[in-house]
Design a protein around this motif. Structure first.
Motif, short mmCIF file in Angstrom:
data_model
loop_
_atom_site.label_atom_id
_atom_site.label_comp_id
_atom_site.label_asym_id
_atom_site.label_seq_id
_atom_site.Cartn_x
_atom_site.Cartn_y
_atom_site.Cartn_z
N ILE A 63 -11.47 1.45 12.60
CA ILE A 63 -10.29 0.82 12.02
C ILE A 63 -10.12 1.36 10.61
CG2 ILE A 63 -9.16 -1.36 11.51
CD1 ILE A 63 -9.91 -0.95 14.47
N VAL A 64 -8.96 1.93 10.34
CA VAL A 64 -8.71 2.58 9.05
C VAL A 64 -7.55 1.88 8.35
CG1 VAL A 64 -8.39 4.79 7.90
CG2 VAL A 64 -9.31 4.73 10.22
N ALA A 65 -7.80 1.45 7.13
CA ALA A 65 -6.76 0.80 6.33
C ALA A 65 -7.00 1.11 4.87
CB ALA A 65 -6.76 -0.71 6.56
N ASN A 66 -6.04 0.76 4.04
CA ASN A 66 -6.15 1.07 2.63
C ASN A 66 -7.37 0.39 2.00
OD1 ASN A 66 -5.33 2.13 0.11
ND2 ASN A 66 -4.36 0.20 -0.41
N PHE A 67 -7.62 -0.88 2.35
CA PHE A 67 -8.75 -1.61 1.79
C PHE A 67 -9.68 -2.09 2.89
CE2 PHE A 67 -5.63 -2.45 -1.70
CZ PHE A 67 -6.32 -1.76 -2.70
#
Length: 844
Positions: A63-67
């Motif tokens: 899972i890739v997100a900004n934070f």
């Protein structure tokens, strides 16, 4: 010429251009079996590495997100870092939608700065204890990437705000764009440290990382990649103002599945793909799919939900019960309306306050009996627009309280501080109405949370002194411009700009009968319970697995440079036609059939003069002059123009208008197909086409002897495509009982007789050769259009081979690398001419 933004991504993200410090050395790869995986060797695309790894992992969800979903705090005395999971993070809550044996890894940034000397130790700790891979962006890069390009430019634009005035949002700055790309490159590098591209699934979140799919697809052609946008996607009129619009669109199309909250957002995205990239989409068994260089990119429409357990846990927290009792005492005898919004210009807080002011003015009987509690979350961005919105909010609140308030009563309670969840749930549980008045918002789950809190729990009922069998009620007044609006059919929808209408809606909400409030509440509660965050995550991942299931049945090639990189996915047997190989086969054979398309094959599509060049005439004369060859030009053009242009080639066969007219040599008569001799259908077709031509600027009708074609290549892309679909449906309806076929091609809609195809031309020529004893041992067919696919299929059928003692060598070749029934391709018309020259030389 490449645009300045279409430069090599590695150069774009290099230290020479950005002057950003390098990230710390790569983390050891996450392993579930013993062994060591060698580090990636640069940025070179290498399917052999990605398709055949030496070691196998368990399947992971990355899972890739900004934070990252973490709280981080440094102990000032010991100097040690303390980390814990953020239970309110959507990224953490979505794990409920995955199976229990799924390994979930998170890639993202921390919300705190970590000194360079500590980064390696912190990264190892986060990987070992939390399955988190931090992307340490330098403060300068973080400022330009997040606070600059994302928050001050991209975020306002996606919320329909153009940077016309410099005071509100930044103008496009190429340095900030490069920082955005550089940050995405850092994220890609971190993903590569933990990914097993053959097994793992990558799910990217939100507009901060829209070019990340290009980096990953460039490195691993068959990576299983999903993307979900949590903000609105603007209409094409807004999006097309973005100077790097094509780069971002093409980057998103490197994902396998793209998700949106609502159909409107998906429709805007598809419209942009159509208008700017010329792509068409279609529904496939209920799924929307975009065909892009042999790959099908699926579009999913499903909004995110809330985590029921987390909210119920907050309701049962002792602090919630205490807070509820305090609020009940504070607002005893008054009706409470609650609003919870971030402090930004799109949440419509000032418009909400003006509606409250109008309500108290028009209904003085509510003065002293109605309270609006407005909770303001801290702003996520900075700038003059936020400061102006905050000043306006305080000014209107002060005016309302001074005008309609009395000692001990304030109509508006403004809570401008971080409010913990247990306190918010207390306000939700007590409020008779909830209002969300945003002028533009991605999803906004606040109405969902309010509804669940109004349903209550036994502990909350006890604190509120409610009987467990007491009917539950709730009322929602929501803007029609927010993502949750379509899913809450029992809410009162409003236009936030219409102050009077919002005031009336608030009045209706608080004066509505309890029976109707109960029915609306029960309808919402059932829907929210069945569409929670676990349902959303499970559904998205299920569709992502379906979208990726044929990854290994095709071969992949990388095409383009920079952010224009895309992956061509085609059959494993599809390859470029070697001139040497076909010339060798040509020399070995003595009965040859050659079929050539005209436009886009021997003459370029873009050529203003459609007459063939001297070189084309020369090679055609050489080929048809060889007595061992039967050579045909098979085209949709009319017989008059083809006969005139190809007159120097006396032994050349011509099939005009897709084979309705056929001539074996210049001296022979034209043969007419017996399939259709009645053209009465033209009297029906032409008026319909004229109707659409008059209504569609840039379109025109081409009249052939046997067909009518509606062209719209010069029309506005979106409108022309829409009109073409409508015309297709219209013609299919009115011509249902006529012996014709209505087809849509590249920027055309064509009506022609049934049973007239280029495939039948190939069948007739080959059958005639067989019946004359000239058994073909070499068949070449070259074309670039959809209509040529009929020829490819026809010459490849085994019916001819079964009639021959030895199967002929068959070369079906399409022009351009694209999905086709042909087994071979040539890049362009120049390659076709070079091939024909090679065959002509062999004939000598």
């Amino acid at each position: 010429m490449l645009s300045r933004s279409c430069i090599n991504l590695v150069d774009l993200a290099s230290a020479d251009m950005m002057y950003f410090p390098q990230t710390p050395r790569a983390l050891p790869r996450a392993m579930t079996v013993q062994g060591v995986i060698p580090e990636a060797d640069g940025n070179e695309s290498n399917d052999e590495n990605s398709d055949s790894p030496s070691y196998r992992h368990h399947k992971k969800k990355i899972i890739v997100a900004n934070f990252l979903p973490l709280h981080a705090q440094k102990n000032l005395e010991s100097g040690n870092w303390c980390f814990s999971f953020d239970d309110d993070s959507l990224l953490l809550q979505m794990k409920d939608g995955f199976s229990s044996d799924t390994d979930v890894f998170y890639v993202g940034s921390l919300k705190v700065d970590v000194d360079t000397s500590e980064q390696e130790e912190v990264a190892q700790k986060l990987l070992d204890e939390f399955n988190c891979v931090p992307t340490f962006l330098s403060s300068d890069l973080q400022k330009k990437f997040y606070h600059g390009f994302c928050k001050q430019y991209l975020w306002p634009l996606f919320h329909y705000m153009l940077p016309i005035c410099p005071d509100y949002g930044f103008r496009f700055d190429r340095l900030l764009w490069r920082a955005y790309v550089s940050a995405n490159k850092v994220f890609a590098d971190k993903i590569m440290e933990v990914i097993n591209p053959e097994e793992d699934y990558v799910w990217i979140h939100d507009y901060h990382l829209m070019v990340l799919p290009t980096f990953l697809r460039r490195r691993f052609h068959r990576v299983k990649l999903g993307f979900f946008l949590h903000s609105p996607f603007p209409s094409s009129e807004i999006y097309r103002t973005l100077p790097v619009r094509n780069e971002i669109l093409k980057a998103l199309l490197n994902a396998d599945l793209i998700g949106f909250h609502t159909f409107d957002y998906a429709r805007h995205f598809l419209s942009c793909c159509s208008r700017m990239l010329g792509l068409d989409y279609e529904s496939k068994r209920g799924y929307i799919g975009l065909e892009y260089f042999g790959r099908t990119i699926y579009v999913k429409i499903l909004h995110v939900g809330i985590h029921m357990g987390r909210l119920e846990s907050a309701l049962n927290h002792p602090s919630s019960s205490i807070k509820v009792k305090e609020i009940r005492e504070q607002f005893k005898g008054k009706k409470v309306i609650v609003g919870v919004d971030d402090m930004d210009i799109f949440k419509g807080i000032s418009l909400k306050l003006l509606a409250m002011e109008q309500l108290l003015k028009v209904h003085p009987e509510l003065q002293g009996k109605l309270v609006l509690v407005q909770i303001v979350n801290p702003a996520r961005s900075t700038g003059k627009d936020v400061q102006d919105a905050k000043l306006e909010t305080y000014t209107i609140t002060k005016r309302i309280n001074e005008t309609y308030g009395v000692p001990g009563y304030e109509p508006v309670i403004l809570i401008d501080r971080p409010v913990p969840l247990h306190e918010k749930t207390a306000y939700y549980a007590l409020a008779e109405c909830c209002i969300v008045n945003a002028v533009r918002d991605g999803m906004n789950l606040m109405p969902y949370k309010y509804t669940i809190c109004r349903q209550g729990t036994p502990k909350m009922d006890e604190a509120m002194e409610l009987a467990s069998v007491c009917p539950r009620t709730s009322m929602l007044v929501i803007s029609e411009f927010i993502g949750c609006s379509p899913s809450l059919s029992g809410a009162i929808r409003v236009n936030p700009w219409d102050i009077d209408a919002v005031a009336d809606a608030l009045h209706d909400a608080i004066t509505m009968s309890d029976v109707e409030k109960q029915l609306r509440h029960e309808k919402h509660y059932r829907y929210i319970c069945s569409h929670d965050v676990a349902y959303w995550a499970h559904s998205f991942m299920q569709d992502l697995e379906r979208a990726c299931r044929d990854h290994y049945s095709k071969r992949c090639w990388g095409i383009g440079f920079g952010l224009s990189v895309r992956i061509l996915s085609l059959s494993p047997n599809f390859r470029k036609l070697s001139v040497d190989r076909i010339v060798d086969a040509y020399k070995r054979t003595s009965r040859r059939a050659i079929f050539l398309d005209y436009d886009g094959t021997v003459v370029p599509h873009h050529a203003l003069i459609k007459k063939p060049s001297r070189d084309v005439i020369y090679v055609l004369r050489e080929l048809c002059g060889d007595t061992n060859n039967t050579t045909f030009i098979v085209s949709g053009r009319g017989k008059v123009s083809l006969g005139e242009w190809l007159a120097p080639c006396e032994n050349l066969g011509i099939a005009a208008e897709h084979g309705y007219y056929l001539r074996w040599t210049k001296k022979s008569e034209w043969e007419t197909s017996t399939v259709a001799a009645d053209f009465e259908w033209k009297r029906i077709t032409e008026p319909v086409m004229k109707l659409y031509t008059e209504a569609t600027d840039g379109s025109y009708i081409e009249k052939k002897e046997t067909a009518l074609v509606w062209h719209y290549q010069d029309a506005a892309p979106g409108f022309g495509s829409c009109q073409a679909k409508e015309l297709l449906d219209h013609l299919e309806s009115v011509l249902a009982n006529e012996p014709v076929v209505v087809k849509r091609g590249y920027n055309i809609v064509e009506v022609k007789p049934q049973g007239v195809t280029k495939g039948l031309v190939a069948e007739k020529v080959l059958s005639t050769m067989i019946s004359d004893g000239k058994l073909p041992d070499f068949v070449l067919c070259v074309g670039d259009d959809r209509s040529d696919e009929d020829m490819f299929e026809s010459i490849s059928q085994a019916t001819y081979g079964s009639s021959l003692p030895i199967a002929p060598e068959i070369f079906a070749c399409t022009v351009g690398q694209k999905p086709s029934k042909a087994r071979y391709y040539l890049d362009d018309e120049e390659d076709v001419l070079a091939l024909l020259k090679g065959l002509a030389a062999a004939s000598k």
